[in-house]
Design an enzyme around this catalytic site. Sequence first.
Site, PDB file in Angstrom:
ATOM      1  N   GLU A   1       0.846  -1.198   0.000  1.00 48.65           N
ATOM      2  CA  GLU A   1       0.000   0.000   0.000  1.00 48.65           C
ATOM      3  C   GLU A   1       0.877   1.242   0.000  1.00 48.65           C
ATOM      4  O   GLU A   1       1.524   1.574   1.003  1.00 48.65           O
ATOM      5  CB  GLU A   1      -0.931   0.023   1.219  1.00 48.65           C
ATOM      6  CG  GLU A   1      -1.810   1.264   1.185  1.00 48.65           C
ATOM      7  CD  GLU A   1      -2.828   1.343   2.324  1.00 48.65           C
ATOM      8  OE1 GLU A   1      -3.675   2.225   2.268  1.00 48.65           O
ATOM      9  OE2 GLU A   1      -2.741   0.513   3.242  1.00 48.65           O
TER      10      GLU A   1
ATOM     11  N   LYS B   1      -8.317 -15.498  15.384  1.00 47.40           N
ATOM     12  CA  LYS B   1      -8.520 -15.077  13.994  1.00 47.40           C
ATOM     13  C   LYS B   1      -9.983 -14.784  13.657  1.00 47.40           C
ATOM     14  O   LYS B   1     -10.411 -14.975  12.525  1.00 47.40           O
ATOM     15  CB  LYS B   1      -7.931 -16.125  13.022  1.00 47.40           C
ATOM     16  CG  LYS B   1      -6.434 -16.322  13.224  1.00 47.40           C
ATOM     17  CD  LYS B   1      -5.843 -17.406  12.374  1.00 47.40           C
ATOM     18  CE  LYS B   1      -4.377 -17.591  12.692  1.00 47.40           C
ATOM     19  NZ  LYS B   1      -3.766 -18.719  12.024  1.00 47.40           N
TER      20      LYS B   1
ATOM     21  N   ASP C   1       1.970 -14.401  12.267  1.00 44.32           N
ATOM     22  CA  ASP C   1       0.870 -14.993  11.516  1.00 44.32           C
ATOM     23  C   ASP C   1      -0.033 -13.850  11.020  1.00 44.32           C
ATOM     24  O   ASP C   1      -0.713 -13.203  11.837  1.00 44.32           O
ATOM     25  CB  ASP C   1       0.089 -15.939  12.451  1.00 44.32           C
ATOM     26  CG  ASP C   1      -0.987 -16.718  11.719  1.00 44.32           C
ATOM     27  OD1 ASP C   1      -1.430 -16.233  10.650  1.00 44.32           O
ATOM     28  OD2 ASP C   1      -1.387 -17.784  12.204  1.00 44.32           O
TER      29      ASP C   1
ATOM     30  N   HIS D   1      -2.420  10.223  -1.175  1.00 51.21           N
ATOM     31  CA  HIS D   1      -2.575   8.947  -1.875  1.00 51.21           C
ATOM     32  C   HIS D   1      -2.348   9.108  -3.362  1.00 51.21           C
ATOM     33  O   HIS D   1      -1.870   8.198  -4.028  1.00 51.21           O
ATOM     34  CB  HIS D   1      -3.949   8.325  -1.584  1.00 51.21           C
ATOM     35  CG  HIS D   1      -3.874   7.328  -0.488  1.00 51.21           C
ATOM     36  ND1 HIS D   1      -3.740   5.983  -0.713  1.00 51.21           N
ATOM     37  CD2 HIS D   1      -3.866   7.494   0.857  1.00 51.21           C
ATOM     38  CE1 HIS D   1      -3.665   5.363   0.463  1.00 51.21           C
ATOM     39  NE2 HIS D   1      -3.740   6.255   1.417  1.00 51.21           N
TER      40      HIS D   1
END
Length: 852
Positions: free
Chosen positions: A521, A652, A728, A826
């Site tokens: 990104e 998760k 993870d 951006h």
Amino acid sequence: MRRMGRKFSTKIVIMMKVWDAHGEFCAKHQWEVIVATLALLACAASVERHANHATRSERCAGWARACPGLEAEYQAADAVIMTIVRCAALLYAYYQVSNLQKIASKYLLIIAGVFSTFASFIFTSALASLFWTELASIKDAPFLFLLVTDVARGARMAKAGWSAGDDQGKRVGKALSLLGPTATLDTLLAALLVGVGGLSGVPRLEHMCTFACLALLVDYLVFVTFYPACLSLVADFASGKKELSTDNPFMEADLKPNPVVQRVKMIMAAGLLCVHLTSRWPWTRDSGMLDGSLSNNSNPLPHDNVLLDSYVKWFSVSADYIVIATLLCALIIKFVFFEETRNWVIDMEDMTVKEVVPSEKPVFTIGEDPKADISVQTDDLIGYDETEWPTLSPSASATKLNAKRRPMAECLEIYRSEGLASALTDEEIIMLVEQSHIPLHRLETVLADPLRGVRLRRKVIASRFQTGDAVKSLPYLNYDYSKVMNACCENVIGFVGIPVGYAGPLVVDGKPYMIPMATTEGALVASTNRGAKAIGQRGVTSVVEDIGMTRAPAVKLPNVVRAHECRQWLNNTDNYDLVKEAFDSTSRFARLQEIHIGVDGATLYLRFRATTGDAMGMNMVSKGAENALKVLKNYFPDMEVISLSGNYCSDKKAASINWVKGRGKRVVCETTISSDSLRNIFKTDARTLARCNKIKNLSGSALAGSIGGNNAHAANMVTAIFIATGQDPAQNITSSNCSTSMEVCGDTGEDLYVTCTMPSLEVGTVGGGTVLTGQSACLDILGVRGAAERPAENSAKLGSLICATVLAGELSLMAALVNSDLVKSHMRHNRSAININQAASTTELTLKVPQL
Ligand code: ADP
């Protein structure tokens, strides 16, 4: 300049087309060209015989004229030199023929190559006897011819042809258009180099070099006419040509001249130049060693030396023949009996051919750079520091080109008897995989070679699922798969690269850190960096609490009463200690802290929470929980374990239990940003930021019903650092829980007090992906790799660094929002510019890229 360049490239295109058309012509009229060449060959051979017969005496006279010191030929020194030259020629020819065999193992092709060379030689000799009678008598002509000719280029042409498609005419045309210009230049260069010898002033050498020039030109003509015709014929007959084209495609590197051939030519040219120079120097006239014409002037041998001289003469002549004959026999024996059993392997990356000894371990090449094409046997790696392994990559482990595919039964026998498949060729292994004798997922294990396993799996799935080039585009070299196997990933076919940027220095608890962030990104790293800059030397202060990792099995009891009894039993301290003992016994680091019990009817959710040292601890806690359940089962045999994970952990998944009770590390960070920094760096003030934080991060998130989402974009920083440091990545869900708070503070009420509270950061510095090369390097950059002296010290530090980075990122984004800078920045760091413009023209793209 540009116009000149364009003209030049147009010329090249025209040239390529001419060669193309010529090749196509030769291929389409193969029989005509071959028959014409054979007829000419027969004529040439008879011309030579005729010329031999007719002008024998004449030539003898000519030779005697040219070389009045004929006797000098038998001098020992001369004989030794000529023997060396002949041996070199033989060895060189042998090398070329084995090269031919390596590149294209088809016998027909070898025969065609050797035959066209032979034809070139006969033509040259014929021409020599017709026009330069004194050349025809050079008895070293065959040797000379072997030295100047390039047999391997025939094989290169075959390879280029097979790689060019299915239409036979087009194939040969394409091959000629690729190799023709190089061959022309090569021939011209070689002729010029050998021509130097033709001006040496040494009659015999001059003749030899003229002959060599002639041979080069004739060989070239045969190469561009007879050979293409032969090739198209051979291509028709040769079975398995597809195999050749896919396994061993023609690469641009093949157009480059063979370095060995070039070296031999250079040495020859240098030698000839030396002879040329020395023969022109006045002192050589006295020595008369090389110039036969001067040997007449040397004194006649004394009478008593005549006998000795005749012995020397006899010995030198015999030795000459003995050496040549021995060498020839040795080479023939070697080629016939031993060449076939050698395992030639081809490096699929740089198309170089290497040899593997029969008891081979894979061949490794260093890097992907063809220049660094250093191959070493793994045997050589004994005692080699394993940490350096990633820079080595087995590139051609065992694509044995010439090894014939053994029958299935024999391959199975080898595989079963050894328990390993490493002794089999790639082809044989793929055969066993296709016949389900070797499971595709076990390739690395049965080969005892992770990279070879990955390479073969790519091959299999590329053909099985028709993924072709898509799989080829996935990188796989230069990666240490030994750390991946049985730990991080299965069915490996390569890896994807993610760019790693750094934000910093970010001062945390008085120490500056460069924070590695792996992200795709655009603007994320830059924005975080701006936050770190605003924090400056004041830095971030952090507090970390090791809450511990959780695992909550779901157990069912026959009824609610039994479930209640079970809960009561576990709440008893003595019973808890029993269970804890069982839990802790499973690891040196797992230490049970609590069993928090959730109830749903007769089902209990036992949320085991344990500290796990520097490991994130999911595996560790699961193991402990499983053992604890065994003890519990002794007391409650009617208890049924429904699932080791009952989602009450909760791993998760977004869940408020982690937000409320915490999981992993609970970290809180604070800092104060001065009004100056707010003004200069963020172009805003404390009041505006605090107001926006309340409205956006508190009220807005509450209105959205968010849990743990009272922040601007904590998940951005968390995930980037997670990927960089081998955490993870799926645990970013719970780990990104964060409450960001901003208050106006300071004497003047113009500074900003910022805190970030992250109750459930699931991090570790040992185990999982932290062992991988790139990831452990990032942990090293932060100084938290592996196990710390005090358990959990490193993982706690990593937690506080993540939280501090989140704080920097939060500040920067909030400032961008209050300034309406978000879209602007951006656009400036617009990662999607390339995607958006991909469909647009290349010119447009090149204009946009510099703005990124
Ligand atoms: P996780 O439990 O985070 O999924 P692993 O299953 O790989 O990770 O467990 C970590 C392994 O590392 C365990 O076998 C443990 O014994 C070992 N280990 C070595 N040093 C440490 C340490 N300081 N802290 C935690 N584990 C450690």
